[in-house]
Design an enzyme around this catalytic site. Structure first.
Site, PDB file in Angstrom:
ATOM      1  N   TYR A 164       0.817  -1.228   0.000  1.00  0.00           N
ATOM      2  CA  TYR A 164       0.000   0.000   0.000  1.00  0.00           C
ATOM      3  C   TYR A 164       0.847   1.273   0.000  1.00  0.00           C
ATOM      4  O   TYR A 164       0.685   2.125  -0.884  1.00  0.00           O
ATOM      5  CB  TYR A 164      -0.940  -0.015   1.201  1.00  0.00           C
ATOM      6  CG  TYR A 164      -1.865   1.170   1.279  1.00  0.00           C
ATOM      7  CD1 TYR A 164      -2.815   1.412   0.293  1.00  0.00           C
ATOM      8  CD2 TYR A 164      -1.809   2.053   2.367  1.00  0.00           C
ATOM      9  CE1 TYR A 164      -3.672   2.499   0.373  1.00  0.00           C
ATOM     10  CE2 TYR A 164      -2.674   3.134   2.456  1.00  0.00           C
ATOM     11  CZ  TYR A 164      -3.602   3.355   1.453  1.00  0.00           C
ATOM     12  OH  TYR A 164      -4.448   4.434   1.536  1.00  0.00           O
ATOM     13  N   LYS A 168       1.345   4.273  -2.994  1.00  0.00           N
ATOM     14  CA  LYS A 168       0.996   5.696  -2.876  1.00  0.00           C
ATOM     15  C   LYS A 168       2.227   6.573  -3.142  1.00  0.00           C
ATOM     16  O   LYS A 168       2.094   7.680  -3.678  1.00  0.00           O
ATOM     17  CB  LYS A 168       0.397   5.981  -1.495  1.00  0.00           C
ATOM     18  CG  LYS A 168      -0.956   5.299  -1.246  1.00  0.00           C
ATOM     19  CD  LYS A 168      -2.053   5.784  -2.195  1.00  0.00           C
ATOM     20  CE  LYS A 168      -3.430   5.265  -1.789  1.00  0.00           C
ATOM     21  NZ  LYS A 168      -4.514   5.698  -2.668  1.00  0.00           N
TER      22      LYS A 168
HETATM   23  N1  LIG Z   1      -9.283   5.702   5.075  1.00  0.00           N
HETATM   24  C1  LIG Z   1      -8.101   6.271   5.271  1.00  0.00           C
HETATM   25  O1  LIG Z   1      -7.657   6.465   6.424  1.00  0.00           O
HETATM   26  C2  LIG Z   1      -7.283   6.714   4.103  1.00  0.00           C
HETATM   27  C3  LIG Z   1      -6.063   7.358   4.368  1.00  0.00           C
HETATM   28  C4  LIG Z   1      -5.291   7.787   3.307  1.00  0.00           C
HETATM   29  C5  LIG Z   1      -5.721   7.591   2.016  1.00  0.00           C
HETATM   30  N2  LIG Z   1      -6.896   6.950   1.770  1.00  0.00           N
HETATM   31  C6  LIG Z   1      -7.296   6.759   0.373  1.00  0.00           C
HETATM   32  O2  LIG Z   1      -8.592   7.270   0.164  1.00  0.00           O
HETATM   33  C7  LIG Z   1      -9.221   6.559  -0.918  1.00  0.00           C
HETATM   34  C8  LIG Z   1     -10.599   6.090  -0.488  1.00  0.00           C
HETATM   35  O3  LIG Z   1     -10.449   5.156   0.553  1.00  0.00           O
HETATM   36  P1  LIG Z   1     -11.546   4.885   1.672  1.00  0.00           P
HETATM   37  O4  LIG Z   1     -10.855   4.996   2.964  1.00  0.00           O
HETATM   38  O5  LIG Z   1     -12.772   5.649   1.416  1.00  0.00           O
HETATM   39  O6  LIG Z   1     -11.778   3.316   1.424  1.00  0.00           O
HETATM   40  P2  LIG Z   1     -13.056   2.430   1.091  1.00  0.00           P
HETATM   41  O7  LIG Z   1     -14.220   2.838   1.940  1.00  0.00           O
HETATM   42  O8  LIG Z   1     -12.571   1.037   1.139  1.00  0.00           O
HETATM   43  O9  LIG Z   1     -13.400   2.851  -0.410  1.00  0.00           O
HETATM   44  C9  LIG Z   1     -12.558   2.475  -1.464  1.00  0.00           C
HETATM   45  C10 LIG Z   1     -13.329   2.667  -2.743  1.00  0.00           C
HETATM   46  O10 LIG Z   1     -12.506   2.272  -3.843  1.00  0.00           O
HETATM   47  C11 LIG Z   1     -13.266   1.387  -4.649  1.00  0.00           C
HETATM   48  N3  LIG Z   1     -12.423   0.520  -5.463  1.00  0.00           N
HETATM   49  C12 LIG Z   1     -11.449  -0.338  -5.060  1.00  0.00           C
HETATM   50  N4  LIG Z   1     -10.932  -0.987  -6.115  1.00  0.00           N
HETATM   51  C13 LIG Z   1     -11.595  -0.522  -7.211  1.00  0.00           C
HETATM   52  C14 LIG Z   1     -11.525  -0.805  -8.588  1.00  0.00           C
HETATM   53  N5  LIG Z   1     -10.687  -1.729  -9.089  1.00  0.00           N
HETATM   54  N6  LIG Z   1     -12.343  -0.121  -9.432  1.00  0.00           N
HETATM   55  C15 LIG Z   1     -13.206   0.790  -8.958  1.00  0.00           C
HETATM   56  N7  LIG Z   1     -13.348   1.072  -7.658  1.00  0.00           N
HETATM   57  C16 LIG Z   1     -12.536   0.427  -6.795  1.00  0.00           C
HETATM   58  C17 LIG Z   1     -14.132   0.639  -3.679  1.00  0.00           C
HETATM   59  O11 LIG Z   1     -15.184  -0.022  -4.349  1.00  0.00           O
HETATM   60  P3  LIG Z   1     -15.871  -1.388  -3.777  1.00  0.00           P
HETATM   61  O12 LIG Z   1     -16.938  -0.955  -2.809  1.00  0.00           O
HETATM   62  O13 LIG Z   1     -16.393  -2.024  -5.006  1.00  0.00           O
HETATM   63  O14 LIG Z   1     -14.772  -2.177  -3.116  1.00  0.00           O
HETATM   64  C18 LIG Z   1     -14.587   1.785  -2.810  1.00  0.00           C
HETATM   65  O15 LIG Z   1     -15.622   2.503  -3.444  1.00  0.00           O
HETATM   66  C19 LIG Z   1      -8.262   5.418  -1.280  1.00  0.00           C
HETATM   67  O16 LIG Z   1      -7.479   5.778  -2.400  1.00  0.00           O
HETATM   68  C20 LIG Z   1      -7.378   5.299  -0.049  1.00  0.00           C
HETATM   69  O17 LIG Z   1      -6.112   4.764  -0.329  1.00  0.00           O
HETATM   70  C21 LIG Z   1      -7.682   6.508   2.789  1.00  0.00           C
END
Ligand SMILES: NC(=O)c1ccc[n+]([C@@H]2O[C@H](COP(=O)([O-])OP(=O)(O)OC[C@H]3O[C@@H](n4cnc5c(N)ncnc54)[C@H](OP(=O)(O)O)[C@@H]3O)[C@@H](O)[C@H]2O)c1
Length: 241
Positions: A164, A168
């Protein structure tokens, strides 16, 4: 051509992406909810519409060429252009990830989704973005992609992460390359860190809300024409690479 602002958010069916769609929709924009699962996509679109957002569903798996091509076609048919692309979809592959024992398929999936997926979607949408008067691209990165923070004693960068975090870091590097190539255009492209947000991604262990996590993406999506490009930001400002 549609007159209002058109945005597309990938992975918008839940978590931070959903809240980015809600935040952009609250500005009166038309927002494409990019999501790979039809049921989850429809539910998100319905919920956003119930909240007054002009949302539309965009079937989209960022790892699939045909899906991304079809998504670009759908946006073109609906709006004729794209103003804002938020590359939010991402996966971790589970934590923690010791490099010495890492499942290489997990590493590959993280890179395929978090880096190559962003490039695939960006390149497919670029012809539509070039038709916009003020195109913006936001790549949802993470503070754990910062090599500086990862090597700063005492900095909080989470568990060992062979898939991961490096994905990034590469996304950050790719964002810089896009900014360099697009320097003489009106396209601004930046990487964002949402902070540690309670979502499915981390078993809801984050201490920020998805709405708080979405704020930086909304800010970078609404940059003025003289705003930064090729940068890496969280709510507090620029992050070290
Ligand atoms: N949460 C944190 O603390 C955090 C911190 C830093 C960065 N981020 C970044 O923020 C972004 C959103 O994350 P989140 O925390 O909201 O996570 P999340 O709730 O798991 O959401 C991830 C989203 O990405 C979608 N996705 C994954 N693989 C995909 C694919 N091949 N094609 C299309 N959609 C896909 C998922 O769809 P499905 O429902 O179909 O799986 C879901 O809608 C990510 O890039 C993550 O790395 C998050």
């Amino acid at each position: 051509m549609s007159e209002g602002t058109i945005a597309l958010v990938t992975g918008a069916n839940k978590g931070i992406g959903y809240e980015i769609a809600a935040g952009l929709g609250a500005l009166g924009w038309s927002v494409g909810v990019g999501a790979r699962n039809a049921e989850r996509r429809d539910a998100a679109v319905e919920k956003l519409r119930a909240g007054g957002v002009d949302a539309f569903g965009v079937p989209l798996d960022v790892t699939d060429d045909a899906s991304v091509t079809a998504a670009a076609r759908l946006v073109e048919e609906r709006a004729g252009r794209l103003d804002v692309l938020v590359n939010n979809a991402g996966v971790t592959g589970g934590m923690q990830q010791e490099p010495t024992t890492a499942d290489l398929a997990t590493v590959r999936t993280a890179v395929e989704t978090n880096v190559i997926g962003v490039m695939r979607v960006t390149n497919a949408m670029l012809p539509l973005l070039r038709r916009s008067a003020a195109p913006r691209i936001v790549n949802m990165s993470s503070g754990v992609g910062s090599l500086t923070l990862q090597t700063t004693p005492g900095a909080e960068t989470g568990p060992l992460s062979a898939a991961y975090s490096p994905s990034k870091s590469m996304l950050n590097a790719v964002t810089v390359q896009y900014a360099k190539e697009l320097r003489d255009t009106n396209i601004l492209i930046n990487a964002a860190c949402p902070g540690y947000v309670a979502t499915d991604l981390n078993g809801f262990r984050g201490h920020r809300t998805p709405e708080q996590g979405a704020a930086i993406a909304v800010r970078l999506a609404t940059l003025p024409d003289d705003g930064p490009t090729g940068g890496y930001f969280n709510d507090d400002g620029a992050l070290p690479w």
